[in-house]
Motif scaffolding. Structure first.
Motif, short mmCIF file in Angstrom:
data_model
loop_
_atom_site.label_atom_id
_atom_site.label_comp_id
_atom_site.label_asym_id
_atom_site.label_seq_id
_atom_site.Cartn_x
_atom_site.Cartn_y
_atom_site.Cartn_z
N UNK A 327 -12.98 -21.14 -18.57
CA UNK A 327 -14.01 -20.17 -18.15
C UNK A 327 -13.47 -19.00 -17.33
N UNK A 328 -12.35 -18.40 -17.78
CA UNK A 328 -11.94 -17.12 -17.22
C UNK A 328 -11.74 -16.11 -18.35
N UNK A 329 -11.45 -14.87 -18.00
CA UNK A 329 -11.41 -13.80 -19.00
C UNK A 329 -10.41 -14.08 -20.10
N UNK A 330 -9.18 -14.44 -19.75
CA UNK A 330 -8.15 -14.66 -20.76
C UNK A 330 -8.49 -15.83 -21.67
N UNK A 331 -8.99 -16.91 -21.09
CA UNK A 331 -9.32 -18.09 -21.89
C UNK A 331 -10.47 -17.78 -22.85
N UNK A 332 -11.48 -17.07 -22.38
CA UNK A 332 -12.60 -16.73 -23.26
C UNK A 332 -12.16 -15.77 -24.36
N UNK A 333 -11.25 -14.86 -24.06
CA UNK A 333 -10.71 -14.00 -25.12
C UNK A 333 -10.00 -14.86 -26.17
N UNK A 334 -9.23 -15.86 -25.69
CA UNK A 334 -8.57 -16.76 -26.63
C UNK A 334 -9.56 -17.59 -27.42
N UNK A 335 -10.64 -18.05 -26.77
CA UNK A 335 -11.65 -18.83 -27.47
C UNK A 335 -12.36 -18.02 -28.54
N UNK A 336 -12.71 -16.78 -28.22
CA UNK A 336 -13.37 -15.92 -29.21
C UNK A 336 -12.42 -15.58 -30.36
N UNK A 337 -11.16 -15.33 -30.03
CA UNK A 337 -10.17 -15.11 -31.09
C UNK A 337 -10.04 -16.33 -31.98
N UNK A 338 -10.12 -17.52 -31.36
CA UNK A 338 -9.97 -18.75 -32.15
C UNK A 338 -11.21 -19.00 -33.02
N UNK A 339 -12.37 -18.55 -32.57
CA UNK A 339 -13.55 -18.63 -33.44
C UNK A 339 -13.30 -17.86 -34.72
N UNK A 340 -12.79 -16.63 -34.59
CA UNK A 340 -12.46 -15.83 -35.77
C UNK A 340 -11.30 -16.45 -36.54
N UNK A 341 -10.23 -16.78 -35.84
CA UNK A 341 -9.05 -17.30 -36.52
C UNK A 341 -9.31 -18.60 -37.24
N UNK A 342 -10.02 -19.51 -36.57
CA UNK A 342 -10.29 -20.80 -37.21
C UNK A 342 -11.20 -20.62 -38.43
N UNK A 343 -12.16 -19.72 -38.34
CA UNK A 343 -13.04 -19.47 -39.48
C UNK A 343 -12.23 -18.98 -40.68
N UNK A 344 -11.30 -18.07 -40.44
CA UNK A 344 -10.50 -17.50 -41.53
C UNK A 344 -9.53 -18.53 -42.10
#
Length: 497
Positions: A327-344
């Protein structure tokens, strides 16, 4: 026109589902093009909306002209605008892939209802993403869930009925938890509008009603997300569903459920509640790391390709929930990137599995020895998407895990950061297992035997699969382009509603 795109994203596909039904009665061949055109239009609208949000800020649409909290509001900000573009892109890729797959795996008399339900599933997911009313989020969740239960059961395999029933039971339990949570929030605040909830809840943070609501919602959406150990419905559902359905629910439906959980945790309850008042993030972080390891270990133990990828999804969901736990900025950026990356990457991997089933009639790993000789493009796509799943640079999977590790370091969670690396090593285990069988599993053939001719699938199945594989690399190399949408979304989550 841009002002009315939010409501058109829901209204047009509902009308399209009716049109597919009527046209299908006349000629089944009309079903596919109507569905394809509708979803492509939705994707175009989603891109236009995302660009408008990035340029001008949040878009709000009041249904019937009634302002909230009396009326229902559609809201698109930097967070759900990004998610909306991701899910409609994957939906468009899936519907292109689906035509020949559906012809192979679904009986002719079921194909009309397949495309109707497919359209309703996408409509429900879009509604979940853009609604600003928490009860309507539940309504759209049920629309998408009912469509999914039926689509899973549409396969010719008898076990698909069992998988659908299991998901129906657990999905109904999840829906019950979610509805009870919403009811408790209404008791505490007297409103269902998510922006109003965020304003009114701080005065009630100490109430048992609010704590109960949070736990109900967390458990309900954890079941929908298949967050370990509430994942029991997922392996059978992904394995027994028709290939096109597996692609859609693994890439799109799972991500929308994650979106809904993030939306409620960060913009309804806010970080002040989950970190300071209820202090639940540490527990979520611990379970997420267990999920990363357990899902990967279970994936290694499978002999069915689709089932292996299903358990892999449990592990990868752990990475996304890891971001919620830190729950910090860098981790959430990674989580959102992983939402996209995992979907692809997972979309590509399941498309490869579906293509193998289309050509060979099986997804048992023991039957796929040397398959790379006859399906070189498919296996190369699997290898590239698999490299992203492991986190090999410069793929999108590497970049998302890089940001997660940075977030963990910033939070002082060194041990948990190490678990991310262990998870990547385990992912290499199950990805390499397929690659070894596909490329090196045919040792017993004599050297003078000519390789079998390539028998790749139809072009309509190959194109979206290859496109997703290349995207795994492209999105990693040009990650800063994606970060233009991801950074504002992460900042919005940390800043509340």
């Amino acid at each position: 026109m841009i002002d009315h795109l939010p409501v058109l994203l829901i209204a047009v596909p509902i009308l399209s589902a009716l049109l597919i039904l009527l046209a299908g009665w006349y000629d089944r061949r009309f079903c596919y093009p109507i569905s394809l055109i509708t979803i492509l239009l939705q994707f175009g609208a989603a891109i236009a909306i995302l660009l408008e949000v990035m340029r001008e800020g949040t878009i709000r649409y009041h249904l019937g002209g009634w302002a909230p909290p009396l009326g229902i509001e559609l809201v698109i900000d930097s967070f759900n605008g990004f998610i909306l573009a991701v899910i409609l892109f994957l939906s468009a890729a899936t519907v292109v892939y689906a035509r020949r797959s559906v012809e192979k795996e679904i009986d002719p008399e079921k194909r009309i209802s397949f495309y109707v339900l497919f359209q309703l599933l996408v409509t429900g997911l879009v509604g979940m993403t853009i609604t600003g009313d928490i009860f309507n989020l539940y309504v759209f969740l049920e629309i998408s869930s009912i469509a999914t239960y039926t689509l899973i059961a549409s396969a010719r395999r008898p076990r698909s009925y069992v998988a659908s029933f299991n998901y129906l039971v657990l999905g109904s339990i999840a829906a019950g938890f979610i509805l009870l949570g919403i009811g408790n929030l209404y008791v505490a605040t007297g409103t269902l509008n998510m922006a109003d909830l965020a304003l009114l809840l701080p005065a009630s943070y100490g109430l048992a009603t609010v704590h109960t609501a949070f736990l109900f919602l967390l458990i309900g959406f954890s079941i929908k997300v298949a967050f370990f150990p509430l994942h029991l419905w997922l392996p059978d559902a992904y394995t027994e569903a028709p290939s096109a359905v597996t692609v859609l629910i693994s890439t799109v439906m799972a991500k929308v459920s994650v979106y809904a959980l993030f939306r409620i945790v960060f913009t309804v309850f806010t970080t002040a509640y989950v970190i300071d008042t209820f202090a639940v993030t540490g527990f979520i972080l611990f379970i997420a790391t267990v999920a990363i390891i357990a899902g990967a270990v279970l994936a290694i133990a499978q002999n069915d390709l689709k089932r292996m990828l299903a358990y892999s999804s449990i592990s990868q969901i752990g990475y996304i929930m890891f971001a919620l736990g830190v729950a910090n900025q860098l981790a959430l950026e990674g989580g959102l990137l992983h939402i996209l990356g995992h979907a692809v990457m997972k979309g590509c991997l399941f498309m490869v599995a579906g293509l193998i089933i289309y050509r060979m009639g099986t997804s048992q790993l023991s039957d796929l020895k040397g398959v790379a000789k006859t399906m070189p493009i498919s296996c190369a796509a699997f290898a590239l998407a698999g490299a992203s799943m492991i986190g090999i640079p410069p793929t999108i999977g590497f970049m998302s895990k890089y940001y997660l590790v940075l977030g963990a370091f910033e939070a002082g969670q060194w041990i948990y950061a190490a678990v991310l690396l262990v998870g990547s090593l385990l992912a290499a285990g199950y990805i390499w297992r397929f690659i070894e069988i596909a490329y090196f599993g045919d040792h017993h053939h004599s050297e003078d035997r000519r390789p079998a001719p390539a028998r790749e699938g139809p072009v309509s199945m190959l194109v979206p699969m290859v496109a997703l594989a290349l995207l795994c690399l492209f999105l990693g190399v040009f990650v800063e382009v994606v970060m233009e949408a991801v950074r504002p979304a992460a900042m919005l989550l940390l800043g509340g509603a």
